[in-house]
Write a protein that holds these residues in place. Structure first.
Motif, PDB file in Angstrom:
ATOM      1  N   ARG A  16     -10.510 -35.145   4.628  1.00  0.00           N
ATOM      2  CA  ARG A  16     -10.136 -36.448   4.088  1.00  0.00           C
ATOM      3  C   ARG A  16     -10.663 -37.533   5.019  1.00  0.00           C
ATOM      4  N   LEU A  17     -10.804 -38.740   4.482  1.00  0.00           N
ATOM      5  CA  LEU A  17     -11.160 -39.924   5.255  1.00  0.00           C
ATOM      6  C   LEU A  17      -9.932 -40.809   5.397  1.00  0.00           C
ATOM      7  N   ARG A  18      -9.909 -41.589   6.484  1.00  0.00           N
ATOM      8  CA  ARG A  18      -8.860 -42.593   6.634  1.00  0.00           C
ATOM      9  C   ARG A  18      -9.504 -43.848   7.227  1.00  0.00           C
ATOM     10  N   PRO A  19      -9.506 -44.961   6.507  1.00  0.00           N
ATOM     11  CA  PRO A  19     -10.068 -46.189   7.085  1.00  0.00           C
ATOM     12  C   PRO A  19      -9.120 -46.778   8.118  1.00  0.00           C
ATOM     13  N   TYR A  20      -9.673 -47.535   9.031  1.00  0.00           N
ATOM     14  CA  TYR A  20      -8.825 -48.307   9.937  1.00  0.00           C
ATOM     15  C   TYR A  20      -9.312 -49.749   9.965  1.00  0.00           C
ATOM     16  N   PHE A  21      -8.388 -50.667  10.214  1.00  0.00           N
ATOM     17  CA  PHE A  21      -8.637 -52.089  10.108  1.00  0.00           C
ATOM     18  C   PHE A  21      -8.099 -52.787  11.348  1.00  0.00           C
ATOM     19  N   GLY A  22      -8.759 -53.833  11.766  1.00  0.00           N
ATOM     20  CA  GLY A  22      -8.257 -54.592  12.894  1.00  0.00           C
ATOM     21  C   GLY A  22      -9.369 -55.309  13.622  1.00  0.00           C
ATOM     22  N   PRO A  23      -9.026 -56.324  14.405  1.00  0.00           N
ATOM     23  CA  PRO A  23     -10.015 -57.177  15.058  1.00  0.00           C
ATOM     24  C   PRO A  23     -10.373 -56.686  16.462  1.00  0.00           C
ATOM     25  N   ALA A  24     -11.598 -56.991  16.863  1.00  0.00           N
ATOM     26  CA  ALA A  24     -12.059 -56.673  18.215  1.00  0.00           C
ATOM     27  C   ALA A  24     -12.054 -57.930  19.077  1.00  0.00           C
ATOM     28  N   SER A  25     -11.993 -57.720  20.361  1.00  0.00           N
ATOM     29  CA  SER A  25     -12.083 -58.823  21.314  1.00  0.00           C
ATOM     30  C   SER A  25     -13.510 -59.338  21.385  1.00  0.00           C
TER      31      SER A  25
END
Length: 268
Positions: free
Chosen positions: A106-115
């Motif tokens: 299975r795949l799982r996306p991840y989300f969030g900002p980088a510095s």
């Protein structure tokens, strides 16, 4: 490239949460957080040989920071993360598998900002014996207390997710050269509900960044032992949350093609 273990001290080895191809913990259980909208990525799998599998999917999700590829030998799991991948990847090859075994993916996306990134140039050569034997506490992943800052929640999906996540991006990201192969990183954690942090490296002359170690939530300092090709590189840190998993695909490997079939000796 998979995440890899690159620390050299026992303290760092036990404290650093790192994913490798040999196995790691899966993403957190969905029950621990409000359910995220389902991913639109549709996963497909091909058995290229009796013991080699290739996964493919379309890169059609907006605002995704990357994806994990996870596998199990039973549909219910537990699932193991094989790799954290940048958003542009659409294939993954899983070679030299155990023969005659079911594999679920299975795949799982991840989300969030980088510095904001920082450029680091290390001295030539290798560290001295004194530097290697000196206090290595700077390598241990840890939470350093600092001034109270306003935090913001991370949003997994939605047209405005990038804008909403901007307030949760790590700030004050700094890299301190400790010796010819060692760098200490520190930053201010502004995410209120992250599943973890990813340090990402962009080698000189390469395109984009790739994740290196996975760090627990609330960590804001740790040290890295670099590879020879990372004497000059750019680094950044990302706070992230997991999205909903994709569909699960299932294949069963065949017989080991390298196994030799013995022929009974005919008696005279």
């Amino acid at each position: 490239m998979p995440l890899r273990l690159r620390a050299t001290t026992a303290a760092a080895l036990t404290a650093l949460t790192v994913l490798t191809l040999a196995g790691c913990s899966s993403a957190p259980d969905e029950k621990e957080k409000p359910r995220q909208p389902a991913t639109t990525a549709r996963l497909a799998a091909t058995l290229d040989s009796p013991i080699d599998i290739t996964l493919r999917w379309k890169n059609d999700e907006p605002a995704v920071a990357g994806r994990t590829v996870e596998f199990a030998t039973e549909k219910a799991g537990p699932y193991t993360v094989l790799e954290f991948m940048p958003p542009g990847r659409t294939t993954y090859r899983h070679p030299d598998l155990m023969p005659e075994t079911p594999f679920y993916y299975r795949l799982r996306p991840y989300f969030g900002p980088a510095s904001a990134p920082v450029e680091v140039s290390l001295p030539p050569g290798e560290p001295s014996e004194e530097e290697l034997n000196d206090n290595q506490g700077w390598m241990t992943p840890r939470t350093v207390e600092g001034p109270k800052v306003r935090t913001a929640p991370l949003t997994a999906r939605g047209a405005r997710s990038a804008e909403a996540n901007a307030a949760a991006a790590p700030t004050d990201f700094k890299a301190t050269v400790m010796h010819a192969t060692g760098i200490e990183f520190t930053w201010t954690d502004r995410a209120a509900d992250e599943d973890g942090h990813l340090l990402e490296v962009g080698q000189a002359g390469s395109k984009g960044y790739r994740p290196v170690p996975l760090l627990d939530p609330d960590i804001n300092a740790f040290g890295l032992i670099t590879l020879p090709e990372e004497k000059r590189a750019s680094y950044r840190v990302r706070a992230f949350v997991y999205g909903e998993q994709s569909n699960v695909v299932h294949l069963r490997t065949g017989s080991d093609p390298t196994a030799r079939t013995s022929t009974p000796t005919r008696r005279p």
